[in-house]
Design an enzyme around this catalytic site. Structure first.
Site, PDB file in Angstrom:
ATOM      1  N   ASP A 204      -5.740   1.843  -3.684  1.00 24.62           N
ATOM      2  CA  ASP A 204      -6.559   2.842  -3.013  1.00 24.62           C
ATOM      3  C   ASP A 204      -6.479   4.179  -3.745  1.00 24.62           C
ATOM      4  O   ASP A 204      -5.409   4.591  -4.195  1.00 24.62           O
ATOM      5  CB  ASP A 204      -6.042   3.009  -1.575  1.00 24.62           C
ATOM      6  CG  ASP A 204      -6.812   4.029  -0.780  1.00 24.62           C
ATOM      7  OD1 ASP A 204      -7.988   3.761  -0.467  1.00 24.62           O
ATOM      8  OD2 ASP A 204      -6.240   5.094  -0.461  1.00 24.62           O
ATOM      9  N   GLU A 270      -9.700   1.549  -6.905  1.00 27.43           N
ATOM     10  CA  GLU A 270     -10.809   2.308  -6.330  1.00 27.43           C
ATOM     11  C   GLU A 270     -10.860   3.668  -7.026  1.00 27.43           C
ATOM     12  O   GLU A 270      -9.885   4.418  -7.009  1.00 27.43           O
ATOM     13  CB  GLU A 270     -10.595   2.502  -4.827  1.00 27.43           C
ATOM     14  CG  GLU A 270     -11.681   3.365  -4.183  1.00 27.43           C
ATOM     15  CD  GLU A 270     -11.263   3.967  -2.851  1.00 27.43           C
ATOM     16  OE1 GLU A 270     -12.110   4.005  -1.943  1.00 27.43           O
ATOM     17  OE2 GLU A 270     -10.101   4.403  -2.723  1.00 27.43           O
TER      18      GLU A 270
END
Length: 550
Positions: A204, A270
């Site tokens: 993330d 990401e």
């Protein structure tokens, strides 16, 4: 410890994202859990995907629904326990599915023991584990950095008489990766899950690990960022030169890769950045950092064929350029929907298109060069749910209501059985409501319809899995008018033509002379389009694959 063999399964692979709160509730408390996922694994395996990505399941106060971690090495009781996780991994492996988990490294929860200690004083063992800064002379924050979720990225802490950095919620303090102890602590958490048998990680906000140590203010954006945040968010007005995507991140990603390679594990990062495609290329090049990365560039409102082509061509150009310098070309991963974006059937399809649109979107996106992430419910052609303000859970949406309603509309529970209460997701009231319009698209309804979107996903993805040219081949686009998207995929001596009509009307197109000697391929499930003497006749939301004869 059993070490898994290295594998390139991820290259061109399809990853199915599970948002655990909303997938399947086994204990009827209104929230999905690990045993619920385990029960549904045969359903996922039937789709023909290669892996599952499970959004955060770590111990958390759930202020950002798991993306605020208070213990990186345990399962939140809401989802189950470590034994339930081990059971899930074992069953997934028996079904041929890889398991990737969401690792949130850049920040943690303010309830984490590390931060509780750090905030007490300036001289405790964890004092430098987070990003602390003195106020300016007038008491204001040290610079102009903004939070993605609204307002300043700095929060005052009276015990230290300093500000701490939070790129997201104020309850999500950023860890200080300039401290080697922090880096090692995060590597240790990765090692913990590798030992439990995971096959990879979705990292993330992987470009947020480091900040500018001089804490210089960001300049104004020359062009407003319309990909990472919505128009009403001032975050897009800055050029994020100093608060993320710092050069020191490369060395840390290399440390992660060394650890992953020891276990034969894969990674997808990401990347939310002003120049995300360039950053993706840097982070995946050389074979010594991330395996693949994705951005928000296909999670925008823009859905034209020209936009899709531009993103793919620009990424390929960046991958080639960076690869020549770093000694190896990186790899992209595409996503047209996930837990952070309005559902694609509403965002691109305006909520009114037929299931044929969902089918052509899958065929198109899984035929681009790169890997693919599919978000739960896309195989049912679900649209965005309209959640009233009083039922909103997402703090992001609550802040920017009503212009931006947050992410709850794409996070509603999966509809499994149309006639059961709450769509068969749970017997208790779910944490978010199940929209009535989703019941008509439930799994059991589509199982009974051989022409449903669900059955198409199964046919197409299982067919694609056996086509190396679609998983590994190079890509070259053909000049076409809107709404056509046409390109070739090439691997060794084989060349395929891939053609898609993204519009609601039939389209006729004469191929360039070099591509006219082509023979249509069957078996993929896209019907109603033809290729005769070099002329494409594509049905509304139609597509076609052909082999170029040499």
């Amino acid at each position: 410890m059993k070490i898994k063999k290295n594998s390139d399964w991820w290259r061109g692979g399809v990853i199915y994202q599970i948002y655990p709160r909303s997938f399947a509730d086994s204990n009827n408390d209104g929230v999905g859990d690990l045993p619920g996922i385990t029960e549904k694994l045969p359903y996922i395996a039937s789709l023909g995907v290669d892996a599952i990505w499970i959004s955060p399941i770590f111990t958390s106060p759930m202020k950002d629904f798991g993306y605020d971690v208070s213990d990186y090495c345990d399962i939140d009781p809401l989802f189950g326990d470590l034994a339930a996780f081990d059971t899930l991994v074992a069953k997934a492996h028996k079904l041929g599915l890889k398991v990737m988990i969401d690792q949130v490294l850049s920040h943690c929860s303010d309830q984490h023991a590390w931060f509780k200690e750090s905030r007490q004083s300036k001289d405790n063992p964890k004092a430098d584990w987070f990003v602390w800064a003195d106020p300016r002379a007038d008491g204001t924050p040290p610079n102009n950095w903004l939070s993605v979720f609204g307002g300043s990225a700095w929060q005052w802490e009276s015990r230290r008489r300093q500000y701490f950095l939070h790129n997201f919620l104020s309850s999500q303090p950023d860890l200080n990766f300039h401290n080697p102890e922090v880096q090692q602590a995060m590597l240790d958490t990765i090692q913990f899950w590798l030992k439990r048998g995971v096959d990879g990680f979705r990292f993330d906000a992987c470009n947020f690990h480091f900040h500018d140590p001089k804490l210089r203010s960001n300049p104004s954006a020359l062009v407003r960022d319309s990909k990472t945040v919505s128009a009403e968010n001032p975050y897009g007005l800055q050029a994020h030169k100093y608060d993320k995507s710092q050069p020191q991140n490369i060395a840390f990603l290399q440390k992660i890769r060394v650890l992953l390679d020891k276990h034969g594990a894969a990674s997808v990062g990401e990347v939310g950045d002003d120049h995300s495609l360039k950053t993706m290329a840097k982070y995946t090049s050389g074979g010594d950092k991330l395996h693949m990365a994705y951005s928000f560039n296909l999670l925008t409102a823009e859905c034209s064929a020209a936009h899709i082509r531009q993103q793919v061509e620009e990424l390929e150009a960046q991958l080639t350029k960076t690869g020549k310098k770093d000694g190896g070309k990186g790899w992209g991963c595409w996503s047209i929907g996930n837990h952070d974006a309005q559902r694609v059937m509403t965002r691109w399809g305006k909520g009114e298109t037929s299931p044929a649109y969902a089918k052509v979107l899958l065929a198109m996106s899984s035929s681009l060069k790169g890997s693919l992430c599919i978000y739960q419910g896309e195989e049912l052609a679900l649209t965005e749910a309209d959640i009233p303000f009083e039922q909103l859970q997402d703090p992001y949406g609550i802040t920017f209501w009503p212009e931006f309603k947050g992410r709850d509309g794409c996070r509603t529970p999966m509809p499994w059985q149309a006639k059961l209460k709450h769509g068969g997701f749970s017997q208790a009231k779910p944490w978010l409501p199940v929209p009535k319009q989703h019941l008509a698209h439930s799994v059991d309804q589509q199982e009974a319809d051989a022409h449903s979107t669900l059955h198409f996903y199964r046919r197409f993805l299982n067919w694609r899995k056996a086509q190396p040219v679609l998983r590994m081949g190079d890509i070259d686009f053909v000049d076409t008018p809107e709404p056509l998207l046409v390109f070739t995929r090439m691997l060794d001596e084989e060349t395929w033509l891939c053609a898609f009509n993204l519009g609601a009307e039939p389209v006729s197109f004469r191929l360039p002379k070099r591509l006219r000697a082509a023979s249509a391929i069957s078996g993929h499930g896209l019907d109603g389009s033809t290729l005769i003497d070099g002329r494409l006749e594509l049905a509304a939301f139609g597509g076609l694959f052909a082999v170029i004869n040499r």
